[in-house]
Scaffold this motif. Structure first.
Motif, PDB file in Angstrom:
ATOM      1  N   UNK A 342       0.816  -1.208   0.000  1.00  0.00           N
ATOM      2  CA  UNK A 342       0.000   0.000   0.000  1.00  0.00           C
ATOM      3  C   UNK A 342       0.857   1.269   0.000  1.00  0.00           C
ATOM      4  N   UNK A 343       1.832   1.341   0.898  1.00  0.00           N
ATOM      5  CA  UNK A 343       2.711   2.508   0.930  1.00  0.00           C
ATOM      6  C   UNK A 343       3.607   2.550  -0.301  1.00  0.00           C
ATOM      7  N   UNK A 344       4.021   1.394  -0.774  1.00  0.00           N
ATOM      8  CA  UNK A 344       4.898   1.337  -1.933  1.00  0.00           C
ATOM      9  C   UNK A 344       4.263   1.880  -3.192  1.00  0.00           C
ATOM     10  N   UNK A 345       2.946   1.724  -3.324  1.00  0.00           N
ATOM     11  CA  UNK A 345       2.245   2.151  -4.531  1.00  0.00           C
ATOM     12  C   UNK A 345       1.779   3.596  -4.460  1.00  0.00           C
ATOM     13  N   UNK A 346       2.020   4.274  -3.344  1.00  0.00           N
ATOM     14  CA  UNK A 346       1.467   5.617  -3.149  1.00  0.00           C
ATOM     15  C   UNK A 346       1.958   6.607  -4.199  1.00  0.00           C
ATOM     16  N   UNK A 347       3.217   6.527  -4.574  1.00  0.00           N
ATOM     17  CA  UNK A 347       3.746   7.458  -5.568  1.00  0.00           C
ATOM     18  C   UNK A 347       3.025   7.336  -6.896  1.00  0.00           C
ATOM     19  N   UNK A 348       2.855   6.104  -7.372  1.00  0.00           N
ATOM     20  CA  UNK A 348       2.118   5.906  -8.616  1.00  0.00           C
ATOM     21  C   UNK A 348       0.652   6.292  -8.436  1.00  0.00           C
ATOM     22  N   UNK A 349       0.099   6.026  -7.249  1.00  0.00           N
ATOM     23  CA  UNK A 349      -1.281   6.428  -6.994  1.00  0.00           C
ATOM     24  C   UNK A 349      -1.487   7.915  -7.199  1.00  0.00           C
ATOM     25  N   UNK A 350      -0.538   8.710  -6.722  1.00  0.00           N
ATOM     26  CA  UNK A 350      -0.626  10.159  -6.905  1.00  0.00           C
ATOM     27  C   UNK A 350      -0.529  10.536  -8.379  1.00  0.00           C
ATOM     28  N   UNK A 351       0.300   9.838  -9.147  1.00  0.00           N
ATOM     29  CA  UNK A 351       0.422  10.131 -10.574  1.00  0.00           C
ATOM     30  C   UNK A 351      -0.849   9.775 -11.323  1.00  0.00           C
ATOM     31  N   UNK A 352      -1.460   8.643 -10.967  1.00  0.00           N
ATOM     32  CA  UNK A 352      -2.719   8.271 -11.607  1.00  0.00           C
ATOM     33  C   UNK A 352      -3.800   9.301 -11.295  1.00  0.00           C
ATOM     34  N   UNK A 353      -3.783   9.804 -10.054  1.00  0.00           N
ATOM     35  CA  UNK A 353      -4.723  10.863  -9.698  1.00  0.00           C
ATOM     36  C   UNK A 353      -4.444  12.124 -10.506  1.00  0.00           C
TER      37      UNK A 353
END
Length: 393
Positions: A342-353
């Motif tokens: 979950x924490x590892x994917x946060x950076x990509x999550x922000x980019x997708x947003x």
């Protein structure tokens, strides 16, 4: 949508703040940006550089020229990058206790010096940092006490205990666990924290310095594979130590003139956006708990006093995302063969947003010419939730 001159919140699970305090990074008494931690890490069991993936499928989804993902899902047989900071800081704590120069202390010498002296390492954690400290205690022949906040996933607790550590669950938040760990400091109890408080800064400073190894590895891989250097660096944050390490590397005064051309974004969970709150307030600001994001490693309510000046000066845009964006990122990475917690994917999550929000995309510099770097800081440290997230996709 509600908008101020610098801050934006939407009903799509993302908010952001364009920082008006960007400037030269303060020194903060950190060691020079050299490879001393990397040379020490190379002597630890199982060290090797982790992979830097070029992911054209996800680059196309984001509408950028290149997406690089530094994959820390396996680092020295642990599912997180945290051992880099935990090991360097543990050795500094031990060197301080022994009264020797940390630069002269290697693992065998430290283990011999500590034998039979009853030394214990103590740390508070949401999972990964504590496991790294517990691993170092085992390598040093010392005991370890690791404090976790209530609600910590059972799998993370069991992983820490598997290193031989005693794990205590503290009622309250991560910040309550930090306070409890500080209270355990004693003559032979060495606190190894990644956050600071008044009178306690040298060990957290070493944590930040230890993380530098990862960014030197990125530089080496970019050169070796002929990748485009990053123009946008996205760094997730809890108390801010990892973000500070990345900002020192890419925006510090010792780096090349390209530092002025690199955009930076720092990502937090919506429910624990203490760095964004501090940036908006212009001072250290606590976000009260409970912090219920599945991004457990980022569930921190108060920034580290030590690194806050670095983060404030070096961050162009602060971004906060809901768990839904992280879930989407976890599935996107799994589809291209990268296991991200979950924490590892946060950076990509922000980019997708950002790809879904033109104003945020413009703020961070997400465009067709961008070369973007994110770090997958952990693997599936909560296997049950990881499986559930993938199943929902």
């Amino acid at each position: 949508m509600t908008t101020t001159t610098a801050a934006t919140t939407t009903d799509t699970g993302v908010s952001w703040y364009v920082n008006d305090a960007v400037g030269p990074l303060p020194d903060g008494d950190f060691a020079p940006l050299d490879r001393a931690p990397m040379r020490r890490h190379a002597t630890l069991p199982g060290y090797r550089p982790t992979e830097l993936h070029d992911l054209p499928e996800l680059a196309a989804r984001l509408g950028v020229a290149q997406l690089l993902v530094k994959d820390e899902s396996v680092r020295m047989d642990l599912p997180s990058f945290k051992i880099l900071g935990a090991s360097w800081a543990s050795m500094h704590a031990v060197a301080g206790w022994l009264g020797v120069d940390p630069a002269t202390l290697d693992l065998p010498t430290a283990r011999t010096a500590l034998a039979g002296r009853g030394v214990a390492l103590v740390a508070a954690t949401d999972g990964n940092h504590g496991r790294g400290v517990a691993r170092m205690a085992r390598l040093l022949g010392a005991s370890a006490t690791i404090l976790v906040p209530e609600g910590t996933a059972t799998a993370r607790i069991e992983a820490i205990a598997s290193e031989g550590a005693r794990v205590e669950v503290v009622e309250g938040t991560y910040d309550d666990a930090i306070a409890a760990s500080a209270a355990l400091a004693g003559q032979a109890s060495l606190v190894v924290s990644d956050t600071s408080w008044p009178g306690y800064a040298s060990v957290p400073r070493a944590v930040v310095e230890g993380y530098s190894t990862m960014f030197h590895e990125i530089d080496d891989a970019v050169t070796a594979h002929g990748y485009r250097p990053p123009s946008l660096v996205v760094l997730q944050a809890g108390v801010g130590a990892f973000a500070a390490a990345g900002l020192r590397h890419y925006r510090g005064s010792a780096v090349t003139v390209r530092a002025a051309e690199i955009r930076t974004a720092v990502v937090e969970p919506t429910s624990a956006g203490c760095l964004m709150a501090s940036a908006r307030a212009g001072r250290l600001t606590e976000v009260p708990g409970p912090h219920r994001s599945t991004m457990a490693g980022l569930n921190c309510g108060l920034p580290s006093e030590l690194v806050w000046p670095l983060v404030r000066a070096g961050t162009d845009v602060f971004v906060a995302i809901d768990d839904a964006w992280t879930d989407t990122a976890m599935r996107a990475l799994a589809a291209v063969g990268v296991v991200a917690g979950e924490s590892g994917a946060a950076g990509l999550g922000a980019l997708l947003a950002a790809a879904d929000q033109p104003a945020l995309a413009a703020a961070v510099g997400l465009d067709a010419n961008a070369s973007v770097l994110v770090v997958n800081t952990e693997g599936a440290t909560d296997p049950e939730n990881y499986a559930a997230v993938l199943a929902r996709g």
